[in-house]
Design a protein around this motif. Structure first.
Motif, mmCIF file in Angstrom:
data_model
loop_
_atom_site.group_PDB
_atom_site.id
_atom_site.type_symbol
_atom_site.label_atom_id
_atom_site.label_comp_id
_atom_site.label_asym_id
_atom_site.label_seq_id
_atom_site.Cartn_x
_atom_site.Cartn_y
_atom_site.Cartn_z
ATOM 1 N N SER A 101 0.806 -1.216 0.000
ATOM 2 C CA SER A 101 0.000 0.000 0.000
ATOM 3 C C SER A 101 0.842 1.271 0.000
ATOM 4 O O SER A 101 0.333 2.355 -0.301
ATOM 5 C CB SER A 101 -0.948 0.019 1.203
ATOM 6 N N LYS A 102 2.117 1.149 0.350
ATOM 7 C CA LYS A 102 3.001 2.326 0.349
ATOM 8 C C LYS A 102 4.449 1.877 0.344
ATOM 9 O O LYS A 102 4.805 0.901 1.007
ATOM 10 C CB LYS A 102 2.735 3.194 1.584
ATOM 11 N N ALA A 103 5.292 2.585 -0.419
ATOM 12 C CA ALA A 103 6.731 2.290 -0.447
ATOM 13 C C ALA A 103 7.505 3.602 -0.470
ATOM 14 O O ALA A 103 7.350 4.409 -1.396
ATOM 15 C CB ALA A 103 7.095 1.449 -1.673
ATOM 16 N N ILE A 104 8.327 3.820 0.555
ATOM 17 C CA ILE A 104 9.096 5.065 0.678
ATOM 18 C C ILE A 104 10.544 4.739 1.039
ATOM 19 O O ILE A 104 10.804 3.806 1.807
ATOM 20 C CB ILE A 104 8.521 5.977 1.784
ATOM 21 N N TYR A 105 11.450 5.509 0.497
ATOM 22 C CA TYR A 105 12.850 5.496 0.922
ATOM 23 C C TYR A 105 13.064 6.692 1.833
ATOM 24 O O TYR A 105 12.651 7.818 1.513
ATOM 25 C CB TYR A 105 13.775 5.588 -0.291
ATOM 26 N N PHE A 106 13.681 6.450 3.000
ATOM 27 C CA PHE A 106 14.027 7.522 3.937
ATOM 28 C C PHE A 106 15.531 7.517 4.176
ATOM 29 O O PHE A 106 16.147 6.451 4.237
ATOM 30 C CB PHE A 106 13.370 7.297 5.314
ATOM 31 N N ASN A 107 16.098 8.688 4.351
ATOM 32 C CA ASN A 107 17.481 8.770 4.833
ATOM 33 C C ASN A 107 17.588 9.879 5.866
ATOM 34 O O ASN A 107 17.002 10.954 5.717
ATOM 35 C CB ASN A 107 18.458 9.050 3.693
ATOM 36 N N ILE A 110 -8.857 -0.172 9.391
ATOM 37 C CA ILE A 110 -7.875 -0.239 8.298
ATOM 38 C C ILE A 110 -6.469 -0.094 8.853
ATOM 39 O O ILE A 110 -5.565 -0.859 8.505
ATOM 40 C CB ILE A 110 -8.178 0.830 7.236
ATOM 41 N N LEU A 111 -6.258 0.862 9.739
ATOM 42 C CA LEU A 111 -4.936 1.062 10.336
ATOM 43 C C LEU A 111 -4.474 -0.182 11.099
ATOM 44 O O LEU A 111 -3.295 -0.531 11.085
ATOM 45 C CB LEU A 111 -4.955 2.272 11.270
ATOM 46 N N LYS A 112 -5.403 -0.870 11.744
ATOM 47 C CA LYS A 112 -5.042 -2.068 12.499
ATOM 48 C C LYS A 112 -4.576 -3.202 11.595
ATOM 49 O O LYS A 112 -3.882 -4.125 12.051
ATOM 50 C CB LYS A 112 -6.235 -2.543 13.337
ATOM 51 N N ASN A 113 -4.947 -3.144 10.325
ATOM 52 C CA ASN A 113 -4.588 -4.213 9.397
ATOM 53 C C ASN A 113 -3.408 -3.866 8.501
ATOM 54 O O ASN A 113 -3.149 -4.553 7.513
ATOM 55 C CB ASN A 113 -5.803 -4.579 8.534
ATOM 56 N N ASN A 144 -4.645 -5.366 3.804
ATOM 57 C CA ASN A 144 -5.558 -6.311 3.161
ATOM 58 C C ASN A 144 -6.992 -5.783 3.111
ATOM 59 O O ASN A 144 -7.930 -6.563 2.957
ATOM 60 C CB ASN A 144 -5.517 -7.664 3.879
ATOM 61 N N GLN A 145 -7.143 -4.455 3.248
ATOM 62 C CA GLN A 145 -8.473 -3.840 3.277
ATOM 63 C C GLN A 145 -8.701 -2.976 2.040
ATOM 64 O O GLN A 145 -7.816 -2.230 1.623
ATOM 65 C CB GLN A 145 -8.610 -2.962 4.530
ATOM 66 N N GLU A 146 -9.903 -3.070 1.469
ATOM 67 C CA GLU A 146 -10.256 -2.223 0.337
ATOM 68 C C GLU A 146 -10.811 -0.891 0.839
ATOM 69 O O GLU A 146 -11.376 -0.812 1.935
ATOM 70 C CB GLU A 146 -11.283 -2.923 -0.554
ATOM 71 N N GLU A 193 -0.784 2.972 -4.469
ATOM 72 C CA GLU A 193 0.350 2.120 -4.867
ATOM 73 C C GLU A 193 0.028 0.629 -4.774
ATOM 74 O O GLU A 193 0.942 -0.190 -4.698
ATOM 75 C CB GLU A 193 1.562 2.427 -3.977
ATOM 76 N N LYS A 194 -1.248 0.274 -4.790
ATOM 77 C CA LYS A 194 -1.647 -1.107 -4.562
ATOM 78 C C LYS A 194 -0.964 -2.065 -5.535
ATOM 79 O O LYS A 194 -1.002 -1.872 -6.750
ATOM 80 C CB LYS A 194 -3.162 -1.250 -4.690
#
Length: 233
Positions: free
Chosen positions: A79-85, A131-134, A217-219, A226-227
């Protein structure tokens, strides 16, 4: 073969777990080369959409695949992909917070979805609690992380308290257990987004580079930005 079931249990109970030595130095070098060749700054959003070669290096890793299968059911998707530095001697700290915002495609006013944001054209919203719990976060560490270069500190078990109002009364509670989460290079920190976490300033000459992946895993009515499902067999 490694067994990761104890980490699933720790994640559910404490809100986090640390797994060391998941990625080899060889694979890390390949990922870091992509990062350096593309001049990533402090952060890079939609990371796997923009750099599918990083996705391949992560999801072809046997340790990651087995860990993912252990923690997440087949219904889970990215659901999300981020690079942090946090670069050497970065002079900022991040106070205690929960990761509440999700990235979505469309702005649709729906009951339970609040606090809309638009950061550089990317929509965010705080969804309902179920949703946050999943959501489960996998933080892949490209560098050794300790108290000198912005290690995360967490409040163990705080993910069980829902969305928390951070006031003096909360932090005065004697039940709070703060944990410093050192993670070695190539390790993974699992985390529930509702877990309270913070990071300090860096006093080190070393980077603190992390790939932050969230799975759910929630719609939702407004669709995930980014699904993406993965074949991890």
């Amino acid at each position: 073969m490694r067994n990761f079931y104890q980490h699933k249990k720790a994640l559910d109970e404490n809100g986090f777990s640390i797994i060391e030595n998941c990625f080899s130095e060889k694979v890390l070098r390949k990922i870091i080369r992509i990062v350096e060749n593309n001049n990533f700054n402090f952060s890079e959003r939609q990371l796997l959409n923009r750099f599918p070669e990083i996705e391949k290096l992560i999801f072809e890793n046997d340790n990651f695949k087995k860990l993912f299968r252990t923690i997440c059911e087949e219904s889970y998707f990215l659901s999300k992909a981020i690079y942090f530095n946090k670069p050497p001697k970065s002079n900022w700290f991040v106070s205690y917070h929960q990761d509440l915002s999700i990235s979505v495609k469309n702005k649709i006013e729906e009951e339970g979805f609040n606090s809309w944001t638009n950061k550089k054209g990317q929509l965010g919203v705080i969804p309902p609690l179920n949703i946050l719990k999943n959501i489960v976060t996998f933080r892949i560490h490209l560098d050794k992380t300790d108290k000198t270069n912005g290690v995360l500190k967490v409040i163990s078990k705080s993910h069980k308290k829902g969305i928390i109002r951070l006031d003096n009364c909360f932090f005065e509670s004697k039940e709070l257990e703060e944990v410093v989460c050192d993670v070695g290079k190539g390790g993974i920190m699992l985390m529930k987004p509702l877990l309270l976490h913070s990071s300090q300033k860096s006093i080190s000459e070393n980077d603190r580079r992390v790939i932050h992946l969230e799975f759910c895993n929630q719609e939702i009515p407004m669709e995930w930005l980014e699904k993406k499902y993965f074949n991890y067999n």
